[in-house]
Scaffold this motif. Structure first.
Motif, PDB file in Angstrom:
ATOM      1  N   GLU A  96       0.853  -1.182   0.000  1.00  0.00           N
ATOM      2  CA  GLU A  96       0.000   0.000   0.000  1.00  0.00           C
ATOM      3  C   GLU A  96       0.892   1.235   0.000  1.00  0.00           C
ATOM      4  O   GLU A  96       1.973   1.231   0.601  1.00  0.00           O
ATOM      5  N   HIS A  97       0.422   2.293  -0.631  1.00  0.00           N
ATOM      6  CA  HIS A  97       1.266   3.478  -0.782  1.00  0.00           C
ATOM      7  C   HIS A  97       1.615   4.140   0.547  1.00  0.00           C
ATOM      8  O   HIS A  97       2.664   4.748   0.696  1.00  0.00           O
ATOM      9  N   ALA A  98       0.725   4.038   1.552  1.00  0.00           N
ATOM     10  CA  ALA A  98       0.974   4.575   2.901  1.00  0.00           C
ATOM     11  C   ALA A  98       1.280   6.067   2.884  1.00  0.00           C
ATOM     12  O   ALA A  98       2.040   6.566   3.717  1.00  0.00           O
ATOM     13  N   LEU A  99       0.692   6.788   1.940  1.00  0.00           N
ATOM     14  CA  LEU A  99       0.852   8.244   1.908  1.00  0.00           C
ATOM     15  C   LEU A  99      -0.090   8.893   2.913  1.00  0.00           C
ATOM     16  O   LEU A  99      -1.176   8.380   3.182  1.00  0.00           O
ATOM     17  N   PHE A 100       0.321  10.028   3.459  1.00  0.00           N
ATOM     18  CA  PHE A 100      -0.541  10.768   4.364  1.00  0.00           C
ATOM     19  C   PHE A 100      -1.566  11.556   3.549  1.00  0.00           C
ATOM     20  O   PHE A 100      -1.181  12.449   2.774  1.00  0.00           O
ATOM     21  N   PRO A 101      -2.864  11.257   3.698  1.00  0.00           N
ATOM     22  CA  PRO A 101      -3.867  11.865   2.814  1.00  0.00           C
ATOM     23  C   PRO A 101      -4.038  13.363   3.015  1.00  0.00           C
ATOM     24  O   PRO A 101      -4.550  14.044   2.125  1.00  0.00           O
ATOM     25  N   TRP A 102      -3.640  13.894   4.150  1.00  0.00           N
ATOM     26  CA  TRP A 102      -3.803  15.327   4.396  1.00  0.00           C
ATOM     27  C   TRP A 102      -2.636  16.150   3.830  1.00  0.00           C
ATOM     28  O   TRP A 102      -2.653  17.369   3.893  1.00  0.00           O
ATOM     29  N   LEU A 103      -1.631  15.447   3.267  1.00  0.00           N
ATOM     30  CA  LEU A 103      -0.516  16.131   2.630  1.00  0.00           C
ATOM     31  C   LEU A 103      -0.582  15.970   1.113  1.00  0.00           C
ATOM     32  O   LEU A 103      -1.132  14.993   0.617  1.00  0.00           O
ATOM     33  N   THR A 104      -0.008  16.896   0.397  1.00  0.00           N
ATOM     34  CA  THR A 104       0.098  16.751  -1.053  1.00  0.00           C
ATOM     35  C   THR A 104       1.177  15.715  -1.375  1.00  0.00           C
ATOM     36  O   THR A 104       1.949  15.293  -0.500  1.00  0.00           O
ATOM     37  N   GLY A 105       1.234  15.327  -2.653  1.00  0.00           N
ATOM     38  CA  GLY A 105       2.280  14.405  -3.065  1.00  0.00           C
ATOM     39  C   GLY A 105       3.655  14.938  -2.730  1.00  0.00           C
ATOM     40  O   GLY A 105       4.500  14.219  -2.187  1.00  0.00           O
ATOM     41  N   GLY A 106       3.885  16.207  -3.038  1.00  0.00           N
ATOM     42  CA  GLY A 106       5.181  16.815  -2.761  1.00  0.00           C
ATOM     43  C   GLY A 106       5.496  16.874  -1.287  1.00  0.00           C
ATOM     44  O   GLY A 106       6.635  16.626  -0.864  1.00  0.00           O
ATOM     45  N   ARG A 107       4.497  17.195  -0.482  1.00  0.00           N
ATOM     46  CA  ARG A 107       4.723  17.289   0.971  1.00  0.00           C
ATOM     47  C   ARG A 107       5.002  15.923   1.580  1.00  0.00           C
ATOM     48  O   ARG A 107       5.747  15.818   2.558  1.00  0.00           O
ATOM     49  N   ASN A 108       4.412  14.862   1.022  1.00  0.00           N
ATOM     50  CA  ASN A 108       4.739  13.522   1.498  1.00  0.00           C
ATOM     51  C   ASN A 108       6.216  13.221   1.285  1.00  0.00           C
ATOM     52  O   ASN A 108       6.869  12.622   2.149  1.00  0.00           O
ATOM     53  N   ILE A 109       6.741  13.645   0.161  1.00  0.00           N
ATOM     54  CA  ILE A 109       8.157  13.428  -0.119  1.00  0.00           C
ATOM     55  C   ILE A 109       9.020  14.315   0.777  1.00  0.00           C
ATOM     56  O   ILE A 109      10.052  13.881   1.308  1.00  0.00           O
ATOM     57  N   GLU A 110       8.573  15.554   0.985  1.00  0.00           N
ATOM     58  CA  GLU A 110       9.330  16.470   1.839  1.00  0.00           C
ATOM     59  C   GLU A 110       9.443  15.951   3.268  1.00  0.00           C
ATOM     60  O   GLU A 110      10.441  16.210   3.960  1.00  0.00           O
ATOM     61  N   LEU A 111       8.436  15.233   3.721  1.00  0.00           N
ATOM     62  CA  LEU A 111       8.497  14.677   5.071  1.00  0.00           C
ATOM     63  C   LEU A 111       9.682  13.717   5.196  1.00  0.00           C
ATOM     64  O   LEU A 111      10.421  13.749   6.196  1.00  0.00           O
ATOM     65  N   ALA A 112       9.877  12.869   4.187  1.00  0.00           N
ATOM     66  CA  ALA A 112      11.028  11.964   4.201  1.00  0.00           C
ATOM     67  C   ALA A 112      12.335  12.744   4.151  1.00  0.00           C
ATOM     68  O   ALA A 112      13.318  12.379   4.819  1.00  0.00           O
ATOM     69  N   LEU A 113      12.357  13.821   3.384  1.00  0.00           N
ATOM     70  CA  LEU A 113      13.558  14.651   3.310  1.00  0.00           C
ATOM     71  C   LEU A 113      13.850  15.320   4.650  1.00  0.00           C
ATOM     72  O   LEU A 113      15.004  15.427   5.078  1.00  0.00           O
ATOM     73  N   ARG A 114      12.781  15.770   5.307  1.00  0.00           N
ATOM     74  CA  ARG A 114      12.946  16.396   6.616  1.00  0.00           C
ATOM     75  C   ARG A 114      13.537  15.406   7.618  1.00  0.00           C
ATOM     76  O   ARG A 114      14.458  15.753   8.382  1.00  0.00           O
ATOM     77  N   LEU A 115      13.021  14.188   7.627  1.00  0.00           N
ATOM     78  CA  LEU A 115      13.531  13.179   8.545  1.00  0.00           C
ATOM     79  C   LEU A 115      14.981  12.819   8.236  1.00  0.00           C
ATOM     80  O   LEU A 115      15.729  12.401   9.125  1.00  0.00           O
ATOM     81  N   ALA A 160      10.420   6.919  -1.083  1.00  0.00           N
ATOM     82  CA  ALA A 160      11.448   5.957  -0.686  1.00  0.00           C
ATOM     83  C   ALA A 160      12.821   6.401  -1.183  1.00  0.00           C
ATOM     84  O   ALA A 160      13.815   6.328  -0.445  1.00  0.00           O
ATOM     85  N   LEU A 161      12.892   6.883  -2.412  1.00  0.00           N
ATOM     86  CA  LEU A 161      14.160   7.356  -2.963  1.00  0.00           C
ATOM     87  C   LEU A 161      14.664   8.593  -2.226  1.00  0.00           C
ATOM     88  O   LEU A 161      15.874   8.839  -2.161  1.00  0.00           O
ATOM     89  N   ALA A 162      13.734   9.370  -1.642  1.00  0.00           N
ATOM     90  CA  ALA A 162      14.112  10.568  -0.895  1.00  0.00           C
ATOM     91  C   ALA A 162      14.954  10.233   0.326  1.00  0.00           C
ATOM     92  O   ALA A 162      15.657  11.097   0.857  1.00  0.00           O
ATOM     93  N   GLN A 163      14.892   8.994   0.782  1.00  0.00           N
ATOM     94  CA  GLN A 163      15.682   8.597   1.949  1.00  0.00           C
ATOM     95  C   GLN A 163      17.155   8.415   1.608  1.00  0.00           C
ATOM     96  O   GLN A 163      17.986   8.244   2.500  1.00  0.00           O
ATOM     97  N   ASP A 164      17.461   8.446   0.303  1.00  0.00           N
ATOM     98  CA  ASP A 164      18.844   8.394  -0.169  1.00  0.00           C
ATOM     99  C   ASP A 164      19.598   7.192   0.393  1.00  0.00           C
ATOM    100  O   ASP A 164      20.766   7.278   0.772  1.00  0.00           O
ATOM    101  N   SER A 165      18.917   6.063   0.445  1.00  0.00           N
ATOM    102  CA  SER A 165      19.534   4.838   0.942  1.00  0.00           C
ATOM    103  C   SER A 165      20.159   4.070  -0.217  1.00  0.00           C
ATOM    104  O   SER A 165      19.703   4.157  -1.355  1.00  0.00           O
ATOM    105  N   GLN A 166      21.201   3.302   0.090  1.00  0.00           N
ATOM    106  CA  GLN A 166      21.808   2.447  -0.925  1.00  0.00           C
ATOM    107  C   GLN A 166      21.074   1.121  -1.081  1.00  0.00           C
ATOM    108  O   GLN A 166      21.407   0.331  -1.961  1.00  0.00           O
ATOM    109  N   LEU A 167      20.060   0.880  -0.220  1.00  0.00           N
ATOM    110  CA  LEU A 167      19.295  -0.370  -0.278  1.00  0.00           C
ATOM    111  C   LEU A 167      17.811  -0.039  -0.231  1.00  0.00           C
ATOM    112  O   LEU A 167      17.332   0.566   0.726  1.00  0.00           O
ATOM    113  N   LEU A 168      17.084  -0.441  -1.265  1.00  0.00           N
ATOM    114  CA  LEU A 168      15.650  -0.217  -1.359  1.00  0.00           C
ATOM    115  C   LEU A 168      14.934  -1.543  -1.185  1.00  0.00           C
ATOM    116  O   LEU A 168      15.158  -2.493  -1.945  1.00  0.00           O
ATOM    117  N   LEU A 169      14.068  -1.622  -0.166  1.00  0.00           N
ATOM    118  CA  LEU A 169      13.273  -2.811   0.112  1.00  0.00           C
ATOM    119  C   LEU A 169      11.864  -2.568  -0.404  1.00  0.00           C
ATOM    120  O   LEU A 169      11.244  -1.556  -0.073  1.00  0.00           O
TER     121      LEU A 169
END
Length: 275
Positions: A96-115, A160-169
């Motif tokens: 499942e995509h597990a996106l936060f519905p109250w955020l836009t697509g871009g903001r969902n990605i920004e959350l990963a960048l923030r973390l 997922a790519l925003a996490q800049d990991s060398q391993l994608l599960l």
């Protein structure tokens, strides 16, 4: 790498001073439940995923594929054995995509960048770059309910790519999609993975550990297919997939290898009495 496979393939030799694997699963077993009433899910699993390698874990439902992925992600601990991911915490993409519905697509990605610690001033530009990477430019401001199923999975991939990991599960990320959308996203994933490894300069690129029960999907995507048996999950066999990329799901070579793997999978299901 020590496994119980019928056809073991050696990992590529790494330069001196570098780690030769993106993930090492070393004699891992996993049980659930209290002593005396335990369910043995995984038994003595050993797999090395080489830097830049694309590996598919294949098996019938209930064989422990997702459990193993969760262990590699650090969401749970093995009952015995060890797991190493030298490049740091892996990125994880769910069915499942597990996106936060109250955020836009871009903001969902920004959350990963923030973390990840990306400065606030840089997040929007990076989120838009990642949306372009998954061919979803212009979707930064769209809410989740405005996106189709395939578009949501693209955003989830970008996150997922925003996490800049060398391993994608990836845990059956395309299973809920229709055949055409799934086919398109196979192309996109192959393109992104290939580009990440073509541009890698000594970093090992991007490794993928992908869980599926779809044999053709595994053969289309992977460099190596690892088949798990059932009850408990053990490594039954491995296949090195030497078919050049890009592949099509209808390619004759993909179909031929899929038939071979399917027969082995059917044998495992019959052996364990699973229907």
């Amino acid at each position: 790498m020590t496994t119980t496979t019928l056809a073991k393939q050696p990992a590529p030799t790494a330069p001196a001073g570098t780690v030769s694997y993106a993930a090492r699963i070393d004699h891992v077993s996993k049980s659930f439940g209290r002593p005396g009433a335990q369910q043995h899910v995984l038994d003595d699993i050993s797999i090395d995923v080489a830097p830049g390698e694309f590996v598919c874990l294949l098996g019938a439902s209930g064989c422990g594929k997702s459990t193993l992925l969760n262990l590699v992600a650090g969401l749970d601990a093995p009952s015995s054995g060890g797991i190493e991911t030298p490049g740091g915490r892996p990125a994880l993409m769910f069915q499942e995509h597990a996106l936060f519905p109250w955020l836009t697509g871009g903001r969902n990605i920004e959350l990963a960048l923030r973390l990840r610690g990306v400065p606030r001033a840089e997040r929007r530009a990076e989120a838009e770059r990642l949306l372009e990477l998954v061919r979803l430019g212009g979707a930064y401001g769209k809410r989740v309910h405005e996106l189709s199923g395939g578009m949501r999975q693209r955003v989830a991939m970008a996150r997922a790519l925003a996490q800049d990991s060398q391993l994608l599960l990836m845990d059956e990320p395309f299973a809920a999609l229709d055949a055409i959308t799934r086919d398109v996203l196979h192309d996109e994933l192959t393109r992104i993975w290939s580009a990440a490894n073509d541009s890698a300069s000594g970093t090992g690129g991007l490794s993928v550990l992908f869980v599926t029960h779809n044999v053709r999907e595994a053969v289309r995507l992977a460099q190596r297919v690892v088949l798990l048996s059932s009850r408990p999950g053990r490594i039954a066999r491995e296949w090195q997939v030497d078919i050049p990329q890009p592949r099509r799901i209808e390619d004759a070579a993909v179909a031929d290898l899929s038939v071979e793997i399917t027969e082995q999978l059917r044998g495992e299901i019959r052996r364990h009495g699973q229907h």
